[in-house]
Design an enzyme around this catalytic site. Structure first.
Site, mmCIF file in Angstrom:
data_model
loop_
_atom_site.group_PDB
_atom_site.id
_atom_site.type_symbol
_atom_site.label_atom_id
_atom_site.label_comp_id
_atom_site.label_asym_id
_atom_site.label_seq_id
_atom_site.Cartn_x
_atom_site.Cartn_y
_atom_site.Cartn_z
ATOM 1 N N GLY A 240 0.755 -1.353 0.054
ATOM 2 C CA GLY A 240 -0.486 0.073 0.193
ATOM 3 C C GLY A 240 0.638 1.449 -0.134
ATOM 4 N N CYS A 241 0.203 1.998 -0.729
ATOM 5 C CA CYS A 241 1.043 3.857 -0.772
ATOM 6 C C CYS A 241 1.189 4.067 0.815
ATOM 7 C CB CYS A 241 0.265 4.835 -1.402
ATOM 8 S SG CYS A 241 -1.097 4.801 -0.530
ATOM 9 N N PHE A 242 0.584 4.313 1.459
ATOM 10 C CA PHE A 242 1.261 4.866 2.879
ATOM 11 C C PHE A 242 2.533 3.680 3.900
ATOM 12 C CE2 PHE A 242 -2.816 6.615 3.121
ATOM 13 C CZ PHE A 242 -2.747 8.190 3.154
ATOM 14 N N VAL A 243 2.006 2.168 3.249
ATOM 15 C CA VAL A 243 3.196 1.232 4.348
ATOM 16 C C VAL A 243 4.322 1.755 3.210
ATOM 17 C CG1 VAL A 243 3.037 -0.839 4.224
ATOM 18 C CG2 VAL A 243 0.654 -0.559 3.520
ATOM 19 N N GLY B 254 5.451 4.384 -4.388
ATOM 20 C CA GLY B 254 3.489 4.330 -3.288
ATOM 21 C C GLY B 254 2.892 3.352 -4.317
#
Lengths: 342, 342, 342, 342
Positions: A146-149, A314
Site C-alpha cells: 500500500g502507498c502509505f505502507v 507507492g
C-alpha cells in the site's frame, strides 16, 4: 535483447496510467495488453492525455486468453482476487497492486477490508524490495505494498529492527491522487484546495498492513498508530514518524548513521546527505524514497521524515522495481528519471 | 455610543492587514493610526489591495505621540519590546502580537529567541481568553499567543487538566501566510505549491510557549513535542494532537463530552456536533477554533484535531477578542463573520 | 559511442536544474561543468533536491578555461552577452537561453530590454526547430526562444503563413516557475495561490520577439498583441490564441487539418487527435507542445490553444532539442519522457 | 426595525451556502426557510461546515406553503422555471439565480440551454444593479445575472456605450466553485490543480447573455466573443477584456477616467486607484468588482481587467444587493465585509 510481454489489467486508473508512462520507455518490455472493460477500443490518450503519442488501445480480453510474461493487476481490491488465480494458471507471473494478497493473516484482511476472501490459499510475496528482495526474485505472485505502507515502513525499519523504540506514531500527509481517478466529494477541488482533511483517523486499513510488516522485526511487538491526512497536493506521501527513544546513549548522529548504513545499497532509498529534510517536490514522478530530517528533542522524542511519490514508489514504480528483480533486469531499468523539481 | 481610538503599529504586514480588515466593521472602534516606517504616506490599499475603499494612510508618528485607547503592536519580536513601554507610559492599553512578552520565565525567552530581553520587568497577561479571560479584563498589556500555540493548547487543555495523558505530540500543518508578508525561499510559490515541508522539527520556538501554558494545568509536567509543517495553504493551522490515554475506563464518547462541556460557553471554540472532523476550510477568515475528530485506537492512542485560521484566531482576531474583553464590548463584536467555505 | 562534453553556465536556477535533470539520462552527453559563482564547491543537490543522487558539484572556472563541445548559457540577459563571445572563441558551440541574441534588429533589443548591447555584431540562429531546423544544424550560436514565444508562435504559424488572419491576440497563462528561482513579491505563495495576476499587460518584452518571428511568414505584417497572466501553477504556459478569420469558406475542420498537416513530422508538436483541448497537466515535465481546441464562433472569431512546459519546451528541453540537431543525435534523445499526469 | 422573511430554495449548493453565510449577519433579514429535498431535516452545517453555529435545518415545504417576503431560488436552470410562478403567486418577490429568466428572447434561451421554456410569458428584470437599479426597485421577479456575465459586462459597458470599440474578446478565468458542489471529472483535484482547462471555447451559454445585455448600449451591434478557462482557484472570475480602439485621439488616461466616472457612485464597482491591476485575491469573499489594468498597445489593442468573486458579486452577493434595492435597505447591508487577502 528480447523483451518480455506485459499485461496491465485495469489500465484506466492512475496506477495503470503510471505503469504505461514508465514502461513505455523501459528497454526490456513490450506492453501487450492494457485492459479496461469500460473503455474497450479507445485510445489510452482519451483517459491519459499525457500519452497522446503512445499507440495503445484499451482491450478487454478474456482472462484465460491473456498470454503475458507478467501481469500487473491494477484492479480494486475484491476484484483482483477473482482474476489473479487465472493469470497464474495461464503461466504469467503476477504483480497485484490491490490489497487482496498483502496479509499473511486472512482474518486481518477480512476484518479491515470487510469482505470475504475467496482465495485464502494463495500465497504472495509482499513486494517490498528493501525487505524481501530475494523472495521477490523467485515469486510468482507479488502483493505490491500500500502507498502509505511503503513510506511508513521505510521510515521505521532501522529503529524497529534495532529495538530503539517500542511505539511509533505515523502522521502521514497524502496527495489527492491517492484517492484514485473517480471524482468524489473528498477529491472535489473547491473543498480539497487550500485545506487539510484528516480522515480514517485511527482506523485506516493500511494500519494492520504496517503493523504486520514491522512486527517481523526487532522485538516483534512494536506498537504502531497511523493517521492519514489529505493535503492539497497531487502526488506524494510525506510521513512524519514520531517515536520515543528507549536508550539514553544514542545521539541523532548515531541514528542518522544507522539509517544511512541500513539503506546504503538500496537504489531507491535516499538517506539525504547532511540529514536534509525530505520534500514531496524532490521525489515527484520518481521512484525514490527520501529519508531525513532526523531529530531528537529534550524529552526523548525522535522524528524521522520520509517522502515518496504515492503513484510511483507507492504503487506503479515499486511494481516495476519488483518486475525488474523478478526478471533479472537492471533494478533501475525504466525508473531512472529523477524527480520533477520544481 | 462613543468609540475607542485604536493604533495599529506595524500595519504593513499580514496581521496588521487583518486587524484593519476586521476593525473596519467593528461598531466600537475608530482606527486612528496605522503605522509603517517604510510606507509612510501611502494608502493602505497599496499593500492590502482588499482595502481599496478604506480611507486610511500609513503614518509614522513618534511613539510618545501615539494617543490611543488601545495599541496593537504588530511589530516583529525584538522590535516590539523596545516600543511597548512607551505606549504603556502614554496611557494606552497594549496588545502585543509578537513573542516578546509571552514568557513568564525570561530565560526561556532569551534561549529560544536568542536575544537579550531589555524589559524583563514588564509583566503581561497571556492573551488566551479560554485560559485567562478574567485577567485579560483588567490587563494593561496582553501578550497575544503564538499562532501554533492557540491551536495546540485548545486541543490539549481538557485532557491535560484532567490528567488523562502525560505526553502529547503535536503534529501541526500551517499555511504559508504564517511566514509573513516578506518573500523568502520557503514561501516561494514554485517550491511551496504541491509540496509539504516539515521544518524546525524539534526546535520550533513555539514549543516552550506551549509547554509553559499547558504545565499550568493538571500534573504540571506533561511532556510536549511539537513538529510544524508548511503546507500549500494560504491560511490555517490544523493540529493533529496525538497522545496516549492513561486510563482504561474512558471511552471516546467520554472524551468528546469532556471537550464539549469544557468549551460550552466559549464563543469561538466549536467542539463539532457529532464529533465531525475540523477542516481549515471551515474556519477560513473567521475567529473560530474547531475541535473534533476525536478518536482512540486499540493501542490506547488518542487523537484530537483542531483547526484555526492562523491570521485570525491565531493572531489578529484573537487580539480583537482580547480587546473586546478589555473594554467590555460584546466579545464577538467585529468577529461575527463565519468562515469562507469553500 | 563517444559522448560530447557539456558545460552549463549559471546552473543554480531552474533552467540550469532542468538541463541537469534531462541531460543526466542523455545517452550522448557528459556533463563536464555546472557553474555557479555563488555556490561554487557545493553539491548540486543543495539547490536542486531532486538531484540527490547526481554526483556533480558547482564550479566557477574562468570563461577562457571552459573546454566543452557545447555550452548552455543559463545566465540572465545582460550577463550572457558578456561571456558568450569567449565560449565561441574557445571553440564551443553555444546555446544561449537568455534574450541577448534573439533579435535580428538590435534596436528592438535595446528598447525592450532597456540595455545597451555590447556585441551587436554577433549573429545567432533563433532556436526554434520548427522554423529553423536546417540552420540550427550548422549554427555555432543558438538563441533559444523565450518561453512565451514558443507557445505563441507554434499556435500561430499555420494561420499566419497561410494569411488566414491579420491580427492575433495572445492571452497567455504562465506558471510561477517562469519568474525564476529567486523569491519576489510576485512569487510569494500567499499572494500567488488562489489568485490570477495579469502583468505587463501590453508591454511584455516577449511581444517584439513574437512579432519578429511571425512577420517572417505570410503577409509579413500580422498584428500581434500579447497579455501574460501569472496563474497558480508551478510549470506550464497555456496560450489562448484569438484571431479573426479573413476567409468565409474555411471551416474549423479545414483549420484543424491545416495544423495537423503543418506539424505532422515534428517530434514534439502534438496536434491533438479529435481536436482535443490541450492541458498543462498533459505536458508537465515533457518537451511536448500540445495544440488543439480549435474553434470558430458565429462572428468569425477563431481560437487555437497551445500548451507547453515553460521549463522544458519553453527553455531547457528545447535547448537540448537544439543540441541534438546540432550534433546529429536522435532529435528526441534525452527527451523521451512523457508528461507527468496527473 | 422589523425584518423581512427570506426563503432560500435549493440551499444545499454553493450559492445557497453563500446566501446563508451573508444573510446570517444581515440586519434586516430573518432566514425562514432553507430548503433541500435531499437533505430535509439535516443541520445546514452537515453540508456547509462553516455554518457550525448557525441554527438552521433544511426543510422541504410544499411550494404553495412558502410564506416569505422574498424567495431566492438557487435551483438549477430548468427546475427553477417550474417553481418560480408559484412563489410569485404566493405573493413573494423572487430573485432567481438560474438562467431561466435572463433572456428577453426566449428562442435564445431555448437554443443555448437546449430546453423548452414552460413559462415564456413571465417577464423578469435582469438583476444587474449597475444597469437596472431603478427597475429592480419595483420588480417582482429578478433574473440574477450569470457569474461570467457580471464581470464581462462591467468591464465592457463604458467602452460599448461610448462606441469606442465594435468587437470585444472576453478571455475569462474562473475558479472551480463555479462548477458547483457536485464532484465531476472537471472538478477532480488531481486534474484541476496545477493545470488550466479552456472549455466551451466558443459556445458557452453565457455568450448570448453577455451579447444581449451589451447590445442594449452604444451602436447596439458590438461583436462579442467569450472563452472561459477553468483555473486552479476556488473562487473568482478574472476577465481579460481585449478590444481594438476605434478612435485615434483617445488615450489610456481618457479611458481610465471614463471608467472612473462611469462607476463613481456604484457601491460595489471599484475602478482601482492609479489604474492598479485587479486580483482575484482582493475580492475573495466580498461583493466587489475590481476594474483596472487598463492598457493600450501600439497596435490599438485595448485591455481592461475585471475581477469578482463568482459566488458573491457573481451570484449570491449580487442577489442580496438586488434584495436590498427591492426593499429599500441600505444597498450595502450584509455586504460590508472586505475581501479576504491574502
Amino acid at each position: 535483447m528480447s523483451k518480455i510481454d506485459v499485461a496491465i489489467i485495469g489500465a484506466s486508473g492512475y496506477t495503470g496510467g503510471e505503469l504505461m508512462r514508465l514502461l513505455i520507455n523501459h528497454p526490456n518490455v513490450n506492453i501487450k495488453y492494457v485492459t479496461s472493460r469500460k473503455n474497450k477500443g479507445e485510445d489510452v490518450s482519451n483517459l491519459h492525455p499525457n500519452l497522446e503519442d503512445v499507440d495503445l488501445k484499451f482491450s478487454n480480453p478474456n482472462p484465460e486468453d491473456i498470454d503475458a510474461d507478467v501481469v500487473f493487476s491494477a484492479l480494486p481490491h475484491g476484484a483482483s482476487m477473482k482474476l489473479v488465480p487465472q493469470y497464474l494458471e495461464n503461466g504469467s507471473r503476477v504483480i497485484d497492486l490491490s490489497g487482496d494478497f498483502r496479509f499473511s493473516n486472512i482474518e486481518d484482511y477480512e476484518k479491515w477490508y470487510n469482505i470475504k476472501h475467496i482465495h485464502p490459499e494463495i500465497e504472495a510475496v509482499f513486494g517490498s524490495p528493501e525487505i524481501n528482495r530475494e523472495k521477490i526474485r523467485d515469486a510468482t505472485l507479488i502483493a505490491n505494498p500500500g502507498c502509505f505502507v511503503t513510506g511508513a515502513i521505510l521510515s521505521s525499519l532501522p529503529i524497529v529492527e534495532n529495538e530503539l523504540v517500542d511505539r511509533i506514531i505515523l502522521d502521514s500527509k497524502s496527495g489527492v491522487s491517492g484517492a484514485g481517478v473517480n471524482p468524489t466529494a473528498s477529491s472535489h477541488y473547491p473543498t480539497c484546495a487550500d485545506n487539510i482533511k484528516p480522515y480514517s483517523i485511527t482506523n485506516h486499513r493500511h494500519t494492520p498492513e504496517i503493523r504486520e510488516q514491522l512486527r517481523n522485526f526487532g522485538s516483534g511487538n512494536v506498537k504502531v498508530s497511523f493517521t492519514p491526512h489529505l493535503v492539497p497536493v497531487i502526488r506524494g506521501i510525506l510521513t512524519t514518524n514520531h517515536s520515543f527513544l528507549l536508550k539514553d546513549d544514542v545521539s541523532v548522529d548515531d541514528i542518522y548513521n544507522l539509517y544511512a548504513e541500513y539503506y546504503k545499497d538500496e537504489p531507491f532509498v535516499q538517506v539525504l546527505k547532511d540529514n536534509k529534510i525530505p520534500l514531496l517536490a524532490s521525489v515527484r514522478g520518481s521512484n525514490n524514497c527520501q529519508i531525513g530530517g532526523i531529530s531528537l528533542d529534550d524529552e526523548d522524542q525522535l522524528v524521522v521524515i520520509s517522502a515518496i511519490d504515492n503513484l510511483v514508489k507507492g504503487a506503479s514504480g515499486q511494481a516495476i522495481q519488483n518486475m525488474n528483480i523478478m526478471f533479472n533486469f537492471d533494478e533501475t531499468a525504466g525508473l531512472k528519471n529523477v524527480g520533477l523539481y520544481p
